[in-house]
Write a protein that holds these residues in place. Structure first.
Motif, short mmCIF file in Angstrom:
data_model
loop_
_atom_site.label_atom_id
_atom_site.label_comp_id
_atom_site.label_asym_id
_atom_site.label_seq_id
_atom_site.Cartn_x
_atom_site.Cartn_y
_atom_site.Cartn_z
N GLY A 57 0.78 -1.23 0.00
CA GLY A 57 0.00 0.00 0.00
C GLY A 57 0.81 1.28 0.00
N HIS A 58 2.10 1.18 -0.19
CA HIS A 58 2.92 2.39 -0.24
C HIS A 58 2.82 3.04 -1.62
CE1 HIS A 58 5.02 1.80 3.58
NE2 HIS A 58 5.04 0.51 3.28
N PRO A 59 2.67 4.36 -1.67
CA PRO A 59 2.81 5.03 -2.97
C PRO A 59 4.21 4.71 -3.50
CG PRO A 59 1.86 6.51 -1.33
CD PRO A 59 2.34 5.31 -0.58
N THR A 60 4.27 4.02 -4.63
CA THR A 60 5.53 3.46 -5.10
C THR A 60 5.92 4.06 -6.45
OG1 THR A 60 5.02 1.39 -3.95
CG2 THR A 60 6.72 1.30 -5.66
N PHE A 61 7.19 4.44 -6.55
CA PHE A 61 7.71 5.07 -7.75
C PHE A 61 8.94 4.29 -8.23
CE2 PHE A 61 5.63 8.08 -5.06
CZ PHE A 61 4.91 8.92 -5.90
N ALA A 62 9.01 4.04 -9.52
CA ALA A 62 10.17 3.37 -10.10
C ALA A 62 10.87 4.33 -11.04
CB ALA A 62 9.74 2.11 -10.85
N LEU A 63 12.16 4.54 -10.81
CA LEU A 63 12.95 5.41 -11.69
C LEU A 63 13.33 4.62 -12.93
CD1 LEU A 63 14.34 8.33 -11.50
CD2 LEU A 63 16.44 7.01 -11.19
N VAL A 64 12.95 5.12 -14.10
CA VAL A 64 13.26 4.42 -15.35
C VAL A 64 13.82 5.42 -16.37
CG1 VAL A 64 11.50 2.65 -14.99
CG2 VAL A 64 10.91 4.72 -16.25
N ARG A 65 14.74 4.95 -17.17
CA ARG A 65 15.26 5.79 -18.25
C ARG A 65 14.17 5.96 -19.30
NH1 ARG A 65 19.71 2.56 -17.18
NH2 ARG A 65 19.10 1.11 -18.85
N GLU A 66 14.04 7.17 -19.80
CA GLU A 66 12.99 7.47 -20.77
C GLU A 66 13.10 6.57 -22.00
OE1 GLU A 66 10.80 11.42 -22.66
OE2 GLU A 66 12.68 11.60 -21.53
N SER A 67 14.35 6.25 -22.39
CA SER A 67 14.55 5.42 -23.58
C SER A 67 14.09 3.99 -23.37
CB SER A 67 16.04 5.42 -23.96
OG SER A 67 16.83 4.92 -22.89
N SER A 68 14.02 3.54 -22.10
CA SER A 68 13.65 2.15 -21.84
C SER A 68 12.14 1.92 -21.89
CB SER A 68 14.18 1.71 -20.47
OG SER A 68 13.43 2.30 -19.43
N ILE A 69 11.37 3.01 -21.87
CA ILE A 69 9.91 2.86 -21.87
C ILE A 69 9.42 2.13 -23.12
CG2 ILE A 69 7.72 4.14 -21.98
CD1 ILE A 69 8.96 4.20 -19.24
N ILE A 89 8.81 7.16 -13.05
CA ILE A 89 9.43 8.48 -13.09
C ILE A 89 10.64 8.41 -14.02
CG2 ILE A 89 10.62 10.27 -11.79
CD1 ILE A 89 9.09 9.55 -9.37
N HIS A 90 10.68 9.29 -15.01
CA HIS A 90 11.83 9.33 -15.91
C HIS A 90 13.04 9.91 -15.19
CE1 HIS A 90 8.89 9.50 -19.55
NE2 HIS A 90 9.00 8.30 -19.04
N GLY A 91 14.16 9.21 -15.30
CA GLY A 91 15.38 9.68 -14.66
C GLY A 91 16.51 8.73 -14.94
N ASP A 92 17.69 9.09 -14.48
CA ASP A 92 18.88 8.28 -14.75
C ASP A 92 19.87 8.51 -13.62
OD1 ASP A 92 21.69 7.79 -16.00
OD2 ASP A 92 20.30 6.88 -17.42
N ILE A 93 20.59 7.48 -13.25
CA ILE A 93 21.55 7.59 -12.17
C ILE A 93 22.66 8.58 -12.49
CG2 ILE A 93 23.14 5.75 -12.89
CD1 ILE A 93 23.08 4.80 -9.91
N ASP A 94 22.88 8.85 -13.79
CA ASP A 94 23.89 9.82 -14.21
C ASP A 94 23.34 11.24 -14.35
OD1 ASP A 94 26.19 8.12 -14.46
OD2 ASP A 94 25.28 7.25 -16.26
N ASP A 95 22.05 11.40 -14.11
CA ASP A 95 21.40 12.70 -14.26
C ASP A 95 21.01 13.21 -12.87
OD1 ASP A 95 19.71 14.87 -14.69
OD2 ASP A 95 18.63 13.95 -16.36
N HIS A 96 21.87 14.03 -12.30
CA HIS A 96 21.69 14.50 -10.92
C HIS A 96 20.35 15.20 -10.74
CE1 HIS A 96 22.80 16.01 -6.95
NE2 HIS A 96 22.42 17.22 -7.34
N GLU A 97 20.01 16.08 -11.66
CA GLU A 97 18.76 16.85 -11.54
C GLU A 97 17.55 15.93 -11.50
OE1 GLU A 97 16.29 20.36 -13.92
OE2 GLU A 97 18.40 19.98 -14.42
#
Length: 343
Positions: A57-69, A89-97
């Protein structure tokens, strides 16, 4: 009759959404739940943690690279995430922002990246520091304890990187939990820990060492469940969570005997001495080197069970959460035996 200019125009009331007491209670409970971000959620153990978080029941977010969608190999997994109500959520471990932006939406960060990205968790640590709101961080470990072992190369170098990540977390005063989940049940029990096998043995079994050290085998979804249980538990704060349920601690000899009883026949047992295992590690290609070095630590040195869990550094998951109905090794083997024997 015409309306007078002094009469006020009657506004139609806004539509009122009526919720049942049960719906209101569920919404209130969900608001209380920690918001969880999983980095590496599409990886082997990561997907089980994502599922466990959503099921709890936790609001759950998965960080995924936009290209992998648009990756067809991951489309089914992303669909299952959406079915569970997981937000991508679109993001990348190399993208600090992108990391900071994602973290500002949650309370807990769980990293489940593979070994090639373990060193890059320093970037996750930097983002946690900048976000400033993370209440608990779980770095990518999910195996044997990286500081209590007799591991040899190449796994030794991988463990050293994970130890450095631990020290960086502690140096930055980030609240953490380390998870020592030991062996993945599906990965090992589905072949009775036989290398390069795709099915369970029915004639012979190869055992590294003398087969007597105790090893821990945990079902992957149970690892996810125990991990999520710990995210807001003060007893796991700044500790290692060891997943060592009593019924999942067995030696390779015991495992072979259990399987023999399930299938009703004896297996030829081939023992590989430690010296030969070490030679095999030297001669193997890299993926096999890594696998053998990890198994040398667990199966021959007994590194998953050769120390006591002391309250100064750790806690045991099944003791903290006796309500979790985990899958025992015996239950697992029963499932496999039924499939093999078609009953």
């Amino acid at each position: 009759m015409a309306s007078s200019e002094n009469e006020q125009e009657v506004q139609s009331p806004e539509k009122v959404v009526v919720r049942s007491p049960e719906q209101l209670e569920n919404e209130i409970e969900k608001e209380k739940k920690r918001k969880v971000l999983i980095i590496g959620g599409t990886g082997y153990i990561g997907k089980f943690i994502v599922e466990a978080s959503a099921r709890a029941g936790h609001p759950t977010f998965a960080l995924v690279r936009e290209s992998s969608i648009t990756d067809p190999n991951k489309s089914d997994l992303y669909m299952s995430f959406k079915d569970f109500g997981v937000s991508l959520i679109h993001g990348d471990i190399d993208d600090h922002e992108s990391l900071v932006k994602a973290m500002k939406q949650v309370d807990v960060v769980i990293c489940a990246v593979g070994k090639d990205l373990v060193a890059k968790q320093t970037k996750v640590i930097d983002a946690v520091k900048e976000a400033g709101n993370i209440q608990r961080f779980f770095p990518s470990e999910f195996g044997s304890d990286v500081e209590r072992n007799n591991v040899v190369e190449p796994a030794k170098s991988t463990y050293a990187v994970k130890v450095n990540i631990r020290r960086a977390i502690e140096a930055n005063n980030i609240p953490y939990t380390y998870v020592s989940s030991n062996c993945f049940g599906e990965r090992f029990l589905s072949t009775l820990a036989q290398f390069e096998a795709s099915t369970l043995p029915t004639e012979k079994v190869v055992i590294l060492g003398d087969g007597t050290p105790k090893v821990v085998f945990n079902r992957e979804i149970d690892i996810g469940t125990y991990t999520i249980k710990a995210i807001d538990d003060p007893r796991t704060l700044n500790k290692t969570l060891y997943i060592r349920p009593t019924n999942n601690i067995v030696s390779l000899n015991e495992l072979a005997t259990m399987w023999e009883k399930k299938i009703g026949k004896s297996l030829e047992k081939i023992y590989v001495p430690e010296k030969e295992v070490l030679e095999n590690i030297k001669e193997a290609d890299f993926p096999m080197k890594m696998a053998l070095s990890l198994c040398h630590s667990a199966f021959i040195k007994g590194d998953q069970t050769n120390f006591e869990i002391e309250s100064s550094f750790g806690v045991e998951a099944s003791e903290l959460y006796p309500d979790v109905k985990y899958t025992s090794v015996d239950d697992y083997l029963n499932q496999f035996a039924k499939k093999l024997l078609n009953f």
